[in-house]
Design a protein around this motif. Sequence first.
Motif, PDB file in Angstrom:
ATOM      1  N   ARG A 111       0.506  -1.413   0.010  1.00 41.34           N
ATOM      2  CA  ARG A 111       0.022  -0.226   0.382  1.00 41.34           C
ATOM      3  C   ARG A 111       0.622   1.111  -0.002  1.00 41.34           C
ATOM      4  O   ARG A 111       0.635   1.760  -0.954  1.00 41.34           O
ATOM      5  CB  ARG A 111      -0.834   0.153   1.310  1.00 41.34           C
ATOM      6  CG  ARG A 111      -2.149  -1.241   0.914  1.00 41.34           C
ATOM      7  CD  ARG A 111      -2.784  -0.796   2.409  1.00 41.34           C
ATOM      8  NE  ARG A 111      -3.452  -2.443   2.450  1.00 41.34           N
ATOM      9  CZ  ARG A 111      -4.316  -2.834   3.777  1.00 41.34           C
ATOM     10  NH1 ARG A 111      -3.597  -2.152   4.306  1.00 41.34           N
ATOM     11  NH2 ARG A 111      -4.575  -4.235   4.379  1.00 41.34           N
ATOM     12  N   PHE A 112       1.682   1.079   0.981  1.00 34.43           N
ATOM     13  CA  PHE A 112       3.002   2.416   0.793  1.00 34.43           C
ATOM     14  C   PHE A 112       3.492   2.950  -0.896  1.00 34.43           C
ATOM     15  O   PHE A 112       3.411   3.682  -1.190  1.00 34.43           O
ATOM     16  CB  PHE A 112       3.922   2.146   1.619  1.00 34.43           C
ATOM     17  CG  PHE A 112       5.095   3.971   2.181  1.00 34.43           C
ATOM     18  CD1 PHE A 112       4.468   4.569   2.876  1.00 34.43           C
ATOM     19  CD2 PHE A 112       6.418   3.478   2.351  1.00 34.43           C
ATOM     20  CE1 PHE A 112       5.448   5.522   2.734  1.00 34.43           C
ATOM     21  CE2 PHE A 112       7.200   4.157   2.060  1.00 34.43           C
ATOM     22  CZ  PHE A 112       7.168   5.502   2.734  1.00 34.43           C
ATOM     23  N   TRP A 113       4.300   1.628  -1.009  1.00 37.12           N
ATOM     24  CA  TRP A 113       4.589   2.107  -2.207  1.00 37.12           C
ATOM     25  C   TRP A 113       4.045   2.662  -2.855  1.00 37.12           C
ATOM     26  O   TRP A 113       4.075   3.381  -4.323  1.00 37.12           O
ATOM     27  CB  TRP A 113       4.873  -0.086  -3.311  1.00 37.12           C
ATOM     28  CG  TRP A 113       5.894   0.209  -4.190  1.00 37.12           C
ATOM     29  CD1 TRP A 113       6.993   0.729  -4.692  1.00 37.12           C
ATOM     30  CD2 TRP A 113       5.332   0.001  -5.705  1.00 37.12           C
ATOM     31  NE1 TRP A 113       6.628   0.618  -5.743  1.00 37.12           N
ATOM     32  CE2 TRP A 113       5.918   0.825  -6.584  1.00 37.12           C
ATOM     33  CE3 TRP A 113       3.664  -0.325  -5.881  1.00 37.12           C
ATOM     34  CZ2 TRP A 113       5.466   0.344  -8.335  1.00 37.12           C
ATOM     35  CZ3 TRP A 113       3.454  -0.232  -7.476  1.00 37.12           C
ATOM     36  CH2 TRP A 113       3.947   0.403  -8.385  1.00 37.12           C
ATOM     37  N   GLY A 114       2.026   1.685  -3.425  1.00 34.09           N
ATOM     38  CA  GLY A 114       1.105   1.733  -4.461  1.00 34.09           C
ATOM     39  C   GLY A 114       0.387   4.011  -4.208  1.00 34.09           C
ATOM     40  O   GLY A 114       0.473   4.675  -5.223  1.00 34.09           O
ATOM     41  N   SER A 115       0.795   4.038  -3.326  1.00 34.40           N
ATOM     42  CA  SER A 115       0.600   5.721  -2.679  1.00 34.40           C
ATOM     43  C   SER A 115       1.408   6.543  -3.303  1.00 34.40           C
ATOM     44  O   SER A 115       1.656   7.011  -3.825  1.00 34.40           O
ATOM     45  CB  SER A 115       0.330   5.824  -1.247  1.00 34.40           C
ATOM     46  OG  SER A 115       1.438   5.711  -0.761  1.00 34.40           O
ATOM     47  N   ARG A 116       3.308   5.951  -3.109  1.00 37.75           N
ATOM     48  CA  ARG A 116       4.296   6.394  -3.706  1.00 37.75           C
ATOM     49  C   ARG A 116       4.478   6.668  -5.004  1.00 37.75           C
ATOM     50  O   ARG A 116       4.825   7.036  -5.987  1.00 37.75           O
ATOM     51  CB  ARG A 116       5.356   6.450  -3.035  1.00 37.75           C
ATOM     52  CG  ARG A 116       5.684   6.557  -1.267  1.00 37.75           C
ATOM     53  CD  ARG A 116       6.591   6.527  -0.614  1.00 37.75           C
ATOM     54  NE  ARG A 116       7.615   5.481  -1.226  1.00 37.75           N
ATOM     55  CZ  ARG A 116       8.685   4.979  -1.003  1.00 37.75           C
ATOM     56  NH1 ARG A 116       9.119   5.858  -0.084  1.00 37.75           N
ATOM     57  NH2 ARG A 116       8.700   3.540  -1.134  1.00 37.75           N
ATOM     58  N   SER A 117       4.186   5.144  -5.788  1.00 38.21           N
ATOM     59  CA  SER A 117       4.540   5.351  -6.967  1.00 38.21           C
ATOM     60  C   SER A 117       3.789   5.599  -7.651  1.00 38.21           C
ATOM     61  O   SER A 117       5.174   5.969  -9.267  1.00 38.21           O
ATOM     62  CB  SER A 117       4.167   3.376  -7.317  1.00 38.21           C
ATOM     63  OG  SER A 117       2.985   3.320  -7.851  1.00 38.21           O
ATOM     64  N   GLY A 118       3.334   6.887  -8.286  1.00 41.96           N
ATOM     65  CA  GLY A 118       2.206   7.029  -9.672  1.00 41.96           C
ATOM     66  C   GLY A 118       2.396   6.132 -10.275  1.00 41.96           C
ATOM     67  O   GLY A 118       1.490   6.937 -11.502  1.00 41.96           O
ATOM     68  N   LEU A 119       1.707   4.808 -10.301  1.00 38.00           N
ATOM     69  CA  LEU A 119       1.769   4.681 -11.573  1.00 38.00           C
ATOM     70  C   LEU A 119       0.345   3.355 -10.787  1.00 38.00           C
ATOM     71  O   LEU A 119      -0.043   2.674 -10.202  1.00 38.00           O
ATOM     72  CB  LEU A 119       1.912   2.581 -10.908  1.00 38.00           C
ATOM     73  CG  LEU A 119       4.319   2.851 -12.051  1.00 38.00           C
ATOM     74  CD1 LEU A 119       4.977   1.598 -11.735  1.00 38.00           C
ATOM     75  CD2 LEU A 119       3.989   3.341 -12.611  1.00 38.00           C
ATOM     76  N   THR A 120      -0.978   4.571 -12.545  1.00 31.74           N
ATOM     77  CA  THR A 120      -1.965   3.439 -11.430  1.00 31.74           C
ATOM     78  C   THR A 120      -2.451   2.380 -12.416  1.00 31.74           C
ATOM     79  O   THR A 120      -1.779   1.866 -13.011  1.00 31.74           O
ATOM     80  CB  THR A 120      -2.792   5.086 -12.691  1.00 31.74           C
ATOM     81  OG1 THR A 120      -3.002   5.066 -13.841  1.00 31.74           O
ATOM     82  CG2 THR A 120      -2.559   6.307 -11.677  1.00 31.74           C
TER      83      THR A 120
END
Lengths: 296, 296
Positions: free
Chosen positions: B287-296
């Motif tokens: 979840r943390f990665w998802g919020s930072r990655s900018g990949l939708t």
Amino acid sequence: MSTLSEPLVPVLAVVGIGLIGGSFAAALRRAGQVGRVLGVGRSQASIDHAQALGLIDEAVTLEQAAQRADLVLLATPVGAMGPALRSMAPYLSPHVLVTDAGSTKADVADMARDILGERCAQFVPGHPIAGSEMTGPQAADALLFQGRNVILTPFDQTPASMRAWLTKVWEVCGARVIAMNPATHDRALASVSHVPHFLAAAYMAQVSRASNADLRLSLAGTGFRDFTRIAAGSPEVWRDIFLSNREAVLQEIEQFGVVLEDLRQTLEHADAHALEEVLEQAALARRFWGSRSGLT
Amino acid sequence: MSTLSEPLVPVLAVVGIGLIGGSFAAALRRAGQVGRVLGVGRSQASIDHAQALGLIDEAVTLEQAAQRADLVLLATPVGAMGPALRSMAPYLSPHVLVTDAGSTKADVADMARDILGERCAQFVPGHPIAGSEMTGPQAADALLFQGRNVILTPFDQTPASMRAWLTKVWEVCGARVIAMNPATHDRALASVSHVPHFLAAAYMAQVSRASNADLRLSLAGTGFRDFTRIAAGSPEVWRDIFLSNREAVLQEIEQFGVVLEDLRQTLEHADAHALEEVLEQAALARRFWGSRSGLT
């Protein structure tokens, strides 16, 4: 008396008004096939929310749901279904059909037998294979079941009329209904749902424990994103799924381990031909599935 | 003489005009930062196709590309880069910068050193972390690199001006440029790109070999879809990636195996607490990665 204009489900009770329960109510409402929707929620807040969204007409107790509904859907986590069914059992009239939406079926079937005894004929375990990473009544979607599979694992004692009726109910929600026995369901789902989650979680844990995890994660792209998406799911929900389908999951992990070790050896021995052969088999199988699945 | 209106890349040569090469040309064109685009293709058909799509202005030989371009991008599979570079080497003028778009970097750096010797200073290995399941010039997309990472692994001898220029070139394509050494790149990519592909392929092979594969696959849902998407990738391309980054991939698979076995044991022992702990760590990290990655 039934008339042409009477909905398929005069009174529906949904126990647990989250993504699945809320979507079921919304789908039947959209099809014009439900009269009144009763809701049993975990908290006053979730009940108010479901009511404000128009998902349920009335908040009721488990006792009231058992007495007044024609169809009861248990849409709580599997662990909470036993207590709910136990509370309803003394009040269930014989014409009521109870079903559920849990991800495992052998344990739900056992629970229904334990609690209802011979009356388990009126409990049809079910599993709509649909979901979302979102949760709660606000995630409810009348189209969630459109084109999706719903597995039913009825007991031998369940009357054909009840099976046919529940099948029809799911069909008007847009789903395709498949009947099988609980063990077959649980083994197949261990393979195509539980093991992917198990592997994605183990992989994500491994990456995040690396000393240079930040560097690694900053280089992760869309392949990583898709491969790990399911690892973000609820730890509590998935813990319960793994534990309730433990044997089948362990068996599948073991079989996966054999294939992984074989493939690892082709790489260790730099056996380009054998390596490509497995990659080819995987790619063909995935492409064929993709073209048939209807999942975009 | 350079003027304000001269583009960043007066003459670009793209060797291999597929998804990556075509997108690079299209992105520079869109930014108004390329003068003329020369293309070297595998076949007349692919050259005609690229020309019809407006990706290249002119089809040339490797010799012509080496003589006329300011910047050469090698965008072929890694295995084809050596022969291409060898053909160009005798004709490369000292001001030309050569770069590549391969998924592994230590092997490309070694190749450049082997072929160019001291002139390897003018070769900057690179890896744009962007892609698609689509291939060929028709898949080219001027926005493919928008917001994505591009890794450069320059030799110590490469002049600062060349590094800065290539960085700027990728930045006008919308990318974020990160420099590191080839081994660091290859280990990080083994972890976040190659191992997911390896696991997805092994998993897909295992499922497709089961005697009831059809039943299993008919019950697969969106989690399965996302987890296995990468397994559909080109067997030849991925065979080469695994072989060229063999040691790092084997090391990561071993470390994944340790975590998987630990997690398997928590399930075997029905240790709900330890099982949930790992699932929780994975979910939080994802979840943390998802919020930072900018990949939708």
